[in-house]
Every structure is written in C-alpha cells, then in structure tokens.
Design a protein around this motif. Structure first.
Motif, PDB file in Angstrom:
ATOM      1  N   UNK A   1      33.489  32.925  42.129  1.00 58.73           N
ATOM      2  CA  UNK A   1      34.095  32.666  43.438  1.00 58.73           C
ATOM      3  C   UNK A   1      35.234  31.656  43.323  1.00 58.73           C
ATOM      4  N   UNK A   2      34.982  30.566  42.620  1.00 64.51           N
ATOM      5  CA  UNK A   2      36.016  29.538  42.492  1.00 64.51           C
ATOM      6  C   UNK A   2      37.181  30.019  41.632  1.00 64.51           C
ATOM      7  N   UNK A   3      36.894  30.779  40.577  1.00 57.68           N
ATOM      8  CA  UNK A   3      37.968  31.320  39.746  1.00 57.68           C
ATOM      9  C   UNK A   3      38.834  32.292  40.548  1.00 57.68           C
ATOM     10  N   UNK A   4      38.206  33.114  41.376  1.00 59.33           N
ATOM     11  CA  UNK A   4      38.969  34.045  42.216  1.00 59.33           C
ATOM     12  C   UNK A   4      39.868  33.279  43.191  1.00 59.33           C
ATOM     13  N   UNK A   5      39.377  32.183  43.745  1.00 60.27           N
ATOM     14  CA  UNK A   5      40.182  31.375  44.665  1.00 60.27           C
ATOM     15  C   UNK A   5      41.372  30.751  43.933  1.00 60.27           C
ATOM     16  N   UNK A   6      41.155  30.251  42.725  1.00 58.50           N
ATOM     17  CA  UNK A   6      42.257  29.690  41.939  1.00 58.50           C
ATOM     18  C   UNK A   6      43.272  30.774  41.578  1.00 58.50           C
ATOM     19  N   UNK A   7      42.787  31.944  41.225  1.00 58.09           N
ATOM     20  CA  UNK A   7      43.678  33.057  40.876  1.00 58.09           C
ATOM     21  C   UNK A   7      44.538  33.440  42.081  1.00 58.09           C
TER      22      UNK A   7
ATOM     23  N   UNK B   1      45.753  38.533  43.793  1.00 55.24           N
ATOM     24  CA  UNK B   1      44.631  37.847  43.175  1.00 55.24           C
ATOM     25  C   UNK B   1      43.510  38.795  42.807  1.00 55.24           C
ATOM     26  N   UNK B   2      42.678  38.369  41.872  1.00 56.30           N
ATOM     27  CA  UNK B   2      41.496  39.124  41.491  1.00 56.30           C
ATOM     28  C   UNK B   2      40.354  38.723  42.399  1.00 56.30           C
ATOM     29  N   UNK B   3      39.533  39.688  42.781  1.00 55.77           N
ATOM     30  CA  UNK B   3      38.414  39.422  43.684  1.00 55.77           C
ATOM     31  C   UNK B   3      37.282  38.710  42.947  1.00 55.77           C
ATOM     32  N   UNK B   4      36.370  38.176  43.726  1.00 53.68           N
ATOM     33  CA  UNK B   4      35.193  37.533  43.153  1.00 53.68           C
ATOM     34  C   UNK B   4      34.398  38.517  42.298  1.00 53.68           C
ATOM     35  N   UNK B   5      34.260  39.763  42.759  1.00 57.23           N
ATOM     36  CA  UNK B   5      33.489  40.742  41.979  1.00 57.23           C
ATOM     37  C   UNK B   5      34.207  41.097  40.670  1.00 57.23           C
ATOM     38  N   UNK B   6      35.543  41.171  40.696  1.00 59.29           N
ATOM     39  CA  UNK B   6      36.288  41.422  39.457  1.00 59.29           C
ATOM     40  C   UNK B   6      36.094  40.268  38.471  1.00 59.29           C
ATOM     41  N   UNK B   7      36.144  39.053  38.983  1.00 56.60           N
ATOM     42  CA  UNK B   7      35.926  37.877  38.130  1.00 56.60           C
ATOM     43  C   UNK B   7      34.516  37.890  37.544  1.00 56.60           C
ATOM     44  N   UNK B   8      33.559  38.211  38.376  1.00 54.41           N
ATOM     45  CA  UNK B   8      32.172  38.229  37.913  1.00 54.41           C
ATOM     46  C   UNK B   8      31.985  39.276  36.814  1.00 54.41           C
TER      47      UNK B   8
ATOM     48  N   UNK C   1      39.069  23.158  38.936  1.00 53.88           N
ATOM     49  CA  UNK C   1      40.483  22.817  39.026  1.00 53.88           C
ATOM     50  C   UNK C   1      41.355  23.798  38.252  1.00 53.88           C
ATOM     51  N   UNK C   2      40.769  24.477  37.262  1.00 50.25           N
ATOM     52  CA  UNK C   2      41.527  25.418  36.430  1.00 50.25           C
ATOM     53  C   UNK C   2      40.551  26.322  35.696  1.00 50.25           C
ATOM     54  N   UNK C   3      41.053  27.478  35.279  1.00 54.09           N
ATOM     55  CA  UNK C   3      40.251  28.369  34.438  1.00 54.09           C
ATOM     56  C   UNK C   3      41.172  29.138  33.509  1.00 54.09           C
TER      57      UNK C   3
END
Length: 169
Positions: free
Chosen positions: A25-31, A38-45, A68-70
């Motif tokens: 979730x947080x990585x998707x928000x940063x993306x 942006x990539x969705x939360x499910x794509x990140x997962x 803060x970053x990924x």
C-alpha cells in the motif's frame, strides 16, 4: 550537556529493510507520487510476492515510521533490472535514494546478479544524476518510450527512455 539534549530530541535516522507484501500500500502511494501512471496496491503486492523480485523500503524514525522510499528489481540468472524507484516528495534531496540504491545493489549482487539494467526517462535529471553517481552508463535508447512523459514533464508528451547498465561483480 547540550549534546545529551540534542540526542534526546533527535529523531532516529531512516532505516532500510527488505520490502514485504505488507508494504504494498505504501509503495503504491509513493509510486503514484512519482509517476504519471502509478502501480496499484495489488500490482505492488504481486511483485513483492514474486520470488524473482527483490525490494527494499526506507522508513523514517529508525525504521518504525512511514515509508519514505522504495526500490524493486527483478533477477533472472546473472542479470537484474530495476523495476522502479520512488521517493516521497517530502523526503527528496536528502540522499535517501543513494543510500537505498547502494544497499539494494549489494543485495542483488549477493543474489548472484552480475549486471544491473534499468530504464529512465531522458528528462529525469535527478534520477540520471543518481544513476551516474552509482556507476551506471547508457547502453541504449528507446525513442518515445514513455507516452505520458515522466514526473519531470508533469506527464505531458512522449519521452525517450535511456537504457542504463552497471556491472555488479
């Protein structure tokens, strides 16, 4: 005595850890902050569950705070490709991406990759500086690769992708 109070009220430095599916979730928000699409939360997962993907996340407050970053890469045989790197708008310019990239490259090399590739918009000056400082060199170009531009263009117009490479061994 003033050193004591400075340490008492000083926030712990950001910490880097391996990214897990719970970080999606947080990585998707940063993306989404960093790219026009942006990539969705499910794509990140899905990526973070993939055994060929290595991810790292930088968290504030000594690793207990918000992401803060990924960075994420996919490893195949002795080659790897950086899939994405994103830094929170509020955390840019503090050297987080450089620290994150260095640790990530070491982990990817330890996994057996000898070469790292990535694609970056030719107009993304901060990313190009980061990668040049880390030893990446241009090995190709894809004209008009990003149809919606990059964050540097506000998502307008097509931008060419530069293909960069770095030896890890």
């Amino acid at each position: 005595m003033s050193g004591f109070f400075a340490r008492l009220f000083q926030r712990p430095s950001p910490a880097i850890a391996e990214a897990r599916p719970r970080d999606a979730r947080e990585c998707a928000a940063l993306h989404a902050q960093s790219f026009p699409v942006g990539w969705s939360e499910s794509e990140m997962e899905r990526l973070l569950l993939d055994p060929s993907v290595i991810g790292h996340v930088t968290r504030g407050n000594g690793g207990r705070g918000a992401a803060l970053a990924f960075i994420m890469s996919r490893v195949a045989a002795d080659e790897a490709e950086i899939l994405s790197v994103a830094v929170a708008l509020k955390a840019r310019g503090r050297g987080l991406a450089g620290d994150l990239l260095r640790q990530h490259l070491a982990r990817v090399a330890a996994r057996g990759a000898a070469k790292m590739f990535l694609e970056v918009g030719e107009d993304n000056a901060p990313a190009l500086r980061l990668y040049a400082k880390a030893g990446f060199r241009e090995v190709g170009k894809r004209p008009g690769y990003y149809p919606h531009g990059t964050s540097a263009t506000g998502g307008r117009g097509a931008v060419s992708a530069l293909i960069l490479r770095r030896e890890l061994a």
